[in-house]
Design a protein around this motif. Structure first.
Motif, PDB file in Angstrom:
ATOM      1  N   LEU A   1       0.839  -1.197   0.000  1.00 35.25           N
ATOM      2  CA  LEU A   1       0.000   0.000   0.000  1.00 35.25           C
ATOM      3  C   LEU A   1       0.874   1.246   0.000  1.00 35.25           C
ATOM      4  O   LEU A   1       0.699   2.154  -0.823  1.00 35.25           O
ATOM      5  CB  LEU A   1      -0.900  -0.027   1.242  1.00 35.25           C
ATOM      6  N   PHE A   2       1.854   1.266   0.908  1.00 38.02           N
ATOM      7  CA  PHE A   2       2.766   2.407   0.937  1.00 38.02           C
ATOM      8  C   PHE A   2       3.689   2.397  -0.279  1.00 38.02           C
ATOM      9  O   PHE A   2       4.147   3.444  -0.721  1.00 38.02           O
ATOM     10  CB  PHE A   2       3.585   2.391   2.232  1.00 38.02           C
ATOM     11  N   GLY A   3       3.954   1.189  -0.804  1.00 39.35           N
ATOM     12  CA  GLY A   3       4.836   1.077  -1.955  1.00 39.35           C
ATOM     13  C   GLY A   3       4.396   1.952  -3.111  1.00 39.35           C
ATOM     14  O   GLY A   3       5.220   2.607  -3.765  1.00 39.35           O
ATOM     15  N   GLY A   4       3.088   1.978  -3.368  1.00 40.68           N
ATOM     16  CA  GLY A   4       2.571   2.831  -4.434  1.00 40.68           C
ATOM     17  C   GLY A   4       2.964   4.276  -4.215  1.00 40.68           C
ATOM     18  O   GLY A   4       3.410   4.971  -5.138  1.00 40.68           O
ATOM     19  N   LEU A   5       2.855   4.731  -2.955  1.00 40.15           N
ATOM     20  CA  LEU A   5       3.181   6.127  -2.669  1.00 40.15           C
ATOM     21  C   LEU A   5       4.685   6.378  -2.748  1.00 40.15           C
ATOM     22  O   LEU A   5       5.120   7.443  -3.189  1.00 40.15           O
ATOM     23  CB  LEU A   5       2.649   6.506  -1.285  1.00 40.15           C
ATOM     24  N   PHE A   6       5.478   5.389  -2.325  1.00 37.47           N
ATOM     25  CA  PHE A   6       6.926   5.558  -2.460  1.00 37.47           C
ATOM     26  C   PHE A   6       7.308   5.675  -3.938  1.00 37.47           C
ATOM     27  O   PHE A   6       8.200   6.439  -4.301  1.00 37.47           O
ATOM     28  CB  PHE A   6       7.665   4.391  -1.795  1.00 37.47           C
ATOM     29  N   CYS A   7       6.606   4.911  -4.799  1.00 39.07           N
ATOM     30  CA  CYS A   7       6.825   5.032  -6.249  1.00 39.07           C
ATOM     31  C   CYS A   7       6.509   6.453  -6.704  1.00 39.07           C
ATOM     32  O   CYS A   7       7.292   7.074  -7.440  1.00 39.07           O
ATOM     33  CB  CYS A   7       5.886   4.097  -7.007  1.00 39.07           C
ATOM     34  N   ALA A   8       5.351   6.951  -6.269  1.00 38.22           N
ATOM     35  CA  ALA A   8       4.961   8.303  -6.665  1.00 38.22           C
ATOM     36  C   ALA A   8       6.020   9.297  -6.210  1.00 38.22           C
ATOM     37  O   ALA A   8       6.414  10.203  -6.953  1.00 38.22           O
ATOM     38  CB  ALA A   8       3.604   8.657  -6.064  1.00 38.22           C
ATOM     39  N   TYR A   9       6.514   9.112  -4.985  1.00 35.66           N
ATOM     40  CA  TYR A   9       7.575   9.985  -4.472  1.00 35.66           C
ATOM     41  C   TYR A   9       8.785   9.956  -5.405  1.00 35.66           C
ATOM     42  O   TYR A   9       9.303  10.991  -5.820  1.00 35.66           O
ATOM     43  CB  TYR A   9       7.973   9.523  -3.061  1.00 35.66           C
ATOM     44  N   ALA A  10       9.235   8.750  -5.751  1.00 34.18           N
ATOM     45  CA  ALA A  10      10.440   8.620  -6.579  1.00 34.18           C
ATOM     46  C   ALA A  10      10.243   9.294  -7.928  1.00 34.18           C
ATOM     47  O   ALA A  10      11.125  10.001  -8.427  1.00 34.18           O
ATOM     48  CB  ALA A  10      10.774   7.137  -6.760  1.00 34.18           C
ATOM     49  N   ILE A  11       9.057   9.089  -8.515  1.00 38.72           N
ATOM     50  CA  ILE A  11       8.817   9.654  -9.847  1.00 38.72           C
ATOM     51  C   ILE A  11       8.796  11.181  -9.793  1.00 38.72           C
ATOM     52  O   ILE A  11       9.493  11.860 -10.550  1.00 38.72           O
ATOM     53  CB  ILE A  11       7.495   9.104 -10.407  1.00 38.72           C
ATOM     54  N   TYR A  12       8.012  11.732  -8.863  1.00 36.03           N
ATOM     55  CA  TYR A  12       7.897  13.195  -8.836  1.00 36.03           C
ATOM     56  C   TYR A  12       9.200  13.846  -8.396  1.00 36.03           C
ATOM     57  O   TYR A  12       9.524  14.943  -8.823  1.00 36.03           O
ATOM     58  CB  TYR A  12       6.714  13.620  -7.961  1.00 36.03           C
ATOM     59  N   ARG A  13       9.933  13.143  -7.562  1.00 37.72           N
ATOM     60  CA  ARG A  13      11.225  13.690  -7.165  1.00 37.72           C
ATOM     61  C   ARG A  13      12.184  13.747  -8.360  1.00 37.72           C
ATOM     62  O   ARG A  13      12.868  14.746  -8.589  1.00 37.72           O
ATOM     63  CB  ARG A  13      11.825  12.840  -6.060  1.00 37.72           C
ATOM     64  N   SER A  14      12.198  12.659  -9.161  1.00 38.45           N
ATOM     65  CA  SER A  14      13.142  12.642 -10.283  1.00 38.45           C
ATOM     66  C   SER A  14      12.734  13.654 -11.354  1.00 38.45           C
ATOM     67  O   SER A  14      13.578  14.145 -12.087  1.00 38.45           O
ATOM     68  CB  SER A  14      13.227  11.238 -10.875  1.00 38.45           C
ATOM     69  N   TRP A  15      11.444  13.979 -11.428  1.00 41.37           N
ATOM     70  CA  TRP A  15      11.016  14.984 -12.398  1.00 41.37           C
ATOM     71  C   TRP A  15      11.263  16.410 -11.919  1.00 41.37           C
ATOM     72  O   TRP A  15      11.475  17.316 -12.724  1.00 41.37           O
ATOM     73  CB  TRP A  15       9.519  14.837 -12.692  1.00 41.37           C
ATOM     74  N   ASN A  16      11.151  16.610 -10.602  1.00 37.40           N
ATOM     75  CA  ASN A  16      11.266  17.967 -10.063  1.00 37.40           C
ATOM     76  C   ASN A  16      12.307  18.036  -8.957  1.00 37.40           C
ATOM     77  O   ASN A  16      11.985  18.381  -7.825  1.00 37.40           O
ATOM     78  CB  ASN A  16       9.918  18.435  -9.486  1.00 37.40           C
ATOM     79  N   PRO A  17      13.578  17.704  -9.261  1.00 37.62           N
ATOM     80  CA  PRO A  17      14.563  17.670  -8.162  1.00 37.62           C
ATOM     81  C   PRO A  17      14.710  19.024  -7.473  1.00 37.62           C
ATOM     82  O   PRO A  17      14.821  19.087  -6.257  1.00 37.62           O
ATOM     83  CB  PRO A  17      15.864  17.240  -8.863  1.00 37.62           C
ATOM     84  N   GLU A  18      14.656  20.125  -8.264  1.00 41.80           N
ATOM     85  CA  GLU A  18      14.914  21.414  -7.604  1.00 41.80           C
ATOM     86  C   GLU A  18      13.749  21.819  -6.702  1.00 41.80           C
ATOM     87  O   GLU A  18      13.959  22.386  -5.629  1.00 41.80           O
ATOM     88  CB  GLU A  18      15.276  22.498  -8.636  1.00 41.80           C
ATOM     89  N   ILE A  19      12.513  21.453  -7.085  1.00 39.92           N
ATOM     90  CA  ILE A  19      11.383  21.775  -6.211  1.00 39.92           C
ATOM     91  C   ILE A  19      11.487  21.003  -4.903  1.00 39.92           C
ATOM     92  O   ILE A  19      11.301  21.556  -3.813  1.00 39.92           O
ATOM     93  CB  ILE A  19      10.057  21.428  -6.915  1.00 39.92           C
ATOM     94  N   PHE A  20      11.813  19.716  -5.036  1.00 41.91           N
ATOM     95  CA  PHE A  20      11.921  18.917  -3.817  1.00 41.91           C
ATOM     96  C   PHE A  20      13.023  19.478  -2.918  1.00 41.91           C
ATOM     97  O   PHE A  20      12.892  19.484  -1.704  1.00 41.91           O
ATOM     98  CB  PHE A  20      12.192  17.442  -4.154  1.00 41.91           C
TER      99      PHE A  20
END
Ligand SMILES: [Cu+2]
Lengths: 539, 215
Positions: free
Chosen positions: B39-58
């Motif tokens: 269940l949390f895995g899905g959210l960790f995936c989302a974290y990884a994806i959005y982080r790799s797309w927006n490193p400077e925002i993160f």
């Protein structure tokens, strides 16, 4: 002449409360039987209405918006309320503990809870029908599912809740199979239906939580606009598709694996011959479960994933064909030189073999990248899907239902009418859906309300098939209900099978077995042991 | 064989002995924990994806999280995991009052965690550092800085719900323990809740560096 036992799980204890609060896996199986079959009837009515509307171009009975809602409801009900719980929750619940010589599943209260959760989820789904239905299709793709004014939230919340029911069942089965087998029942003495349920349960437990979080994100996106799937806000709608299919492709095997388990039982018992390649069948179930987690991207060949990813997904998809093929070859080999008797359950098993093979082979077409680009979102997909799900799972379910019917109720159904129903369903099914293969290859897109005149004859043919199919199910409902009151008692073992559930009386006592049975032979050792049918010569 | 004399009261009728019942509960619990991880895995995936797309925002957004409060909460949760383990140990030795005491401390620490989380959240809400369309803060450079807070609130919020569920279960254990249900022979529910509580702790141990520390 056999007699029904005076005391069984059906009449002891008595009263409506003893049913609604029962912890007995057999009664919970029946609670599921009634609720899931209600859902099936409802989904079937929607299917008939959709096909009636498609009889000719333009408006027949409903307008375009209603049509969109009807096919969404048909899909969502059939997937989430019928097929997923059908075999595991009805037949699995009833038969699994009996088959492994246990007195119940490991967690009876969790089992009952799963039924109540199922009902709760169904109520949400039902509410969405009353509150204006859903018109997104059963896949709830963003961004449309976020924008549409229909009641997406209650429907997805319903599916979210139903997911818990599925997880509860899967968890219960895994623990039951690991810990509650009768003394002497090693893993390779287990009936193959149990192996099928085991592989299914693994997928239920591993994949459903991902669907849960996906639908939760969709609901939050709709309610709070967090922008996770909205490109205008830096989100990604394709991420939704990845999440959705990460669950929903394995879910296809939640639907088919238990059906394959039933077919293994039926083929061996009605060929009166030891199953060929027991271990190959058992391991191919696990193989399918494993590969199923690696192929979700084949639903997204035209959604804008990278070409490399598409090629890998296409390649991996072909691997699913291997374990499926292993099963089909083993079943056919089992029948070779067997003494086959063609009672209704076996007729369903043969229908399964025929239809599932067509469904599986057309799946290979669709897994091929270049062919899929042409066939994507056409009726070819619809036909493929129904050949696997209805021609596969539903046929297996009906076969299993007829096979265990005398065990569940202690009474036989009318064999003559059962054969009539099989014939109607088999013919009706092929008339309805084979025409859709042709429609799809000619370019008729799925989910369209209107179409060009040139497609009319095939659409009409398909609609006509749905009437034959509907008639078949009506006949079945009548003779099955009739058998509950007038069917003749079939005795403990009407089919002469060797698995444990046939050693106890029909219907079984509350505690399943007077004494826990001992393993003296394998589940299919027809070469060493003869079990005489308790029906006598008059089948 | 399951109906032998001396059948203990906690043993359900379909198990042949206490060992089988305990083993089943344990396996069931591990499978349940696996579903939680997915269940949390899905959210960790989302974290990884959005982080790799927006490193400077993160990077720009994560400095707005309060590392001190985050660290404090990490310490609180780890301590509560220890007291939970001690509660199990005490019941294994049959010490009921000690078990009660450790369970109460665990419950209190969980509450402290949520109170601290409440202060963190209300500060963010006050500043408008919120998910999606609710984002009104303008001190973070880059397009779509709200995406960081969407993921932050989703993940810590879901984790917070799990802490709440854990508290409810521990409170139930307190009641059951004081009613003398458990003994050194039978303490499976405490043990299972302990496993769950360690998982909740573990998830936080991943969330904390991912949001507060990694820049
Ligand atoms: Cu697929």
């Amino acid at each position: 002449m056999n007699n029904l036992p005076s005391s069984s799980y059906l009449n002891r204890p008595q009263g409506i409360k003893s049913w609604l609060l029962t912890l007995d896996h057999k009664r919970i199986g029946l609670l599921y039987l009634f609720s899931v079959m209600t859902a099936f009837a409802l989904g079937g009515v929607f299917a008939m209405l959709i096909l009636l509307e498609l009889l000719s171009p333009g408006r027949e009975i409903i307008d375009a918006d209603t049509y969109h809602q009807f096919f969404t409801l048909h899909g969502a009900i059939m997937i989430f309320l019928f097929i997923i719980p059908s075999i595991p929750a009805i037949l699995g619940n009833f038969v699994l503990p009996l088959m492994i010589g246990a007195r119940d599943v490991a967690f009876p209260r969790l089992n009952l809870a799963s039924w109540y959760v199922y009902i709760l989820g169904s109520l949400f789904a039902l509410y969405s029908i009353i509150a204006g239905a859903v018109d997104t299709g059963w896949t709830f793709y963003t961004p449309y599912s976020v924008e549409t004014t229909t009641s997406v939230i209650s429907m997805t919340l319903g599916a979210f809740i139903l997911g818990f029911s599925s997880i509860f069942t899967g968890l219960n089965f895994i623990v039951t199979i690991h810990k509650l087998r009768a003394p002497g029942m090693s893993w390779f003495k287990m009936p193959l239906f149990v192996w099928g349920l085991y592989a299914t349960a693994i997928i239920q437990v591993l994949a459903t939580p991902v669907l849960g979080i996906t639908l939760l994100l969709l609901i939050i996106e709709r309610v709070a606009g967090i922008g996770i799937f909205d490109p205008a806000m830096g989100g990604d709608p394709v991420l939704y598709q990845h999440f959705f299919w990460f669950y929903s492709h394995p879910a296809v095997y939640i639907m088919i694996l238990p059906g394959m388990g039933i077919i293994s039982e039926l083929i061996s018992v009605f060929s009166h011959k030891k199953i060929f390649g027991y271990k190959a069948i058992a391991f191919s179930s696990l193989g399918i479960a494993f590969v199923s987690f690696l192929v979700w991207g084949h639903h997204m060949f035209v959604s804008g994933q990278s070409e490399l990813a598409a090629m890998i997904f296409s390649f991996l998809t072909f691997f699913v064909g291997i374990p499926s093929g292993i099963k089909v070859f083993n079943w056919v080999t089992t029948m070779y030189k067997g003494s086959i008797s063609l009672e209704a359950p076996m007729l369903y098993a043969l229908s399964f073999l025929f239809l599932f093979t067509i469904g599986g082979l057309t799946g290979i077409f669709l897994g091929a990248l270049s062919v899929d680009v042409h066939l994507h979102d056409t009726y070819f997909i619809v036909a493929h899907f129904h050949y696997v799900m209805m021609g596969g799972t539903v046929m297996a379910f009906l076969g299993g239902l007829h096979y265990w019917w005398p065990k569940i109720w202690g009474r036989m159904y009318s064999e003559k009418w059962a054969r009539v129903a099989v014939a109607l369903i088999f013919v009706g099914f092929n008339v309805t859906f084979f025409s859709q293969f042709i429609l799809g290859s000619q370019g008729m897109p799925r989910r369209y309300y209107n179409y060009l005149d040139q497609y009319q004859p095939l659409h009409a043919f398909s609609t006509f098939g749905s009437w034959i199919l509907g008639l078949g199910f009506i006949v079945m409902a009548i003779y099955l209900i009739h058998s509950l009151f007038k069917g003749r008692p079939g005795g403990a073992n009407p089919w002469g099978a060797l698995t444990f559930e046939w050693t106890t009386s029909s219907p079984p006592p509350h505690e399943n077995f007077a004494e826990i049975p001992r393993v003296e032979h394998g589940p299919y050792d027809f070469d060493r042991v003869t079990a005489k049918s308790t029906l006598g010569e008059t089948i | 064989m399951s109906q032998t004399a001396g059948h203990p009261s906690f043993l359900q009728h379909h198990f042949s002995d206490a060992e089988q019942q305990r083993e089943s509960a344990k396996l069931g619990m591990w499978i349940f924990l696996l579903t939680e991880i997915l269940l949390f895995g899905g959210l960790f995936c989302a974290y990884a994806i959005y982080r790799s797309w927006n490193p400077e925002i993160f990077h720009n957004a994560h400095v707005h999280l309060n590392v001190y409060l985050g660290t404090l909460n990490t310490v609180v949760l780890i301590t509560s995991s220890v007291t939970m383990a001690l509660a199990i140990r005490s019941m294994q030795l049959g010490r009921r009052t000690a078990t009660l005491r450790f369970l109460a401390v665990t419950l209190a620490l969980a509450a402290v965690f949520l109170v601290i989380k409440y202060f963190e959240y209300s500060h963010k809400i006050h500043l408008g550092q919120l998910p999606g369309k609710f984002y009104t803060y303008d001190g973070i450079a880059g397009t779509n800085p709200h995406i960081f807070f969407s993921v932050y609130f989703l993940m810590t919020g879901l984790h917070g719900i799990h802490v709440l569920a854990g508290m409810a279960t521990i409170a139930w254990l307190v009641v059951r323990t004081s009613r003398n249900v458990f003994s050194s022979e039978y303490y499976t529910p405490i043990e299972m809740t302990g496993l769950y509580w360690h998982l909740v702790d573990l998830i936080w141990i991943f969330l904390f560096p991912l949001f507060y520390l990694v820049g």
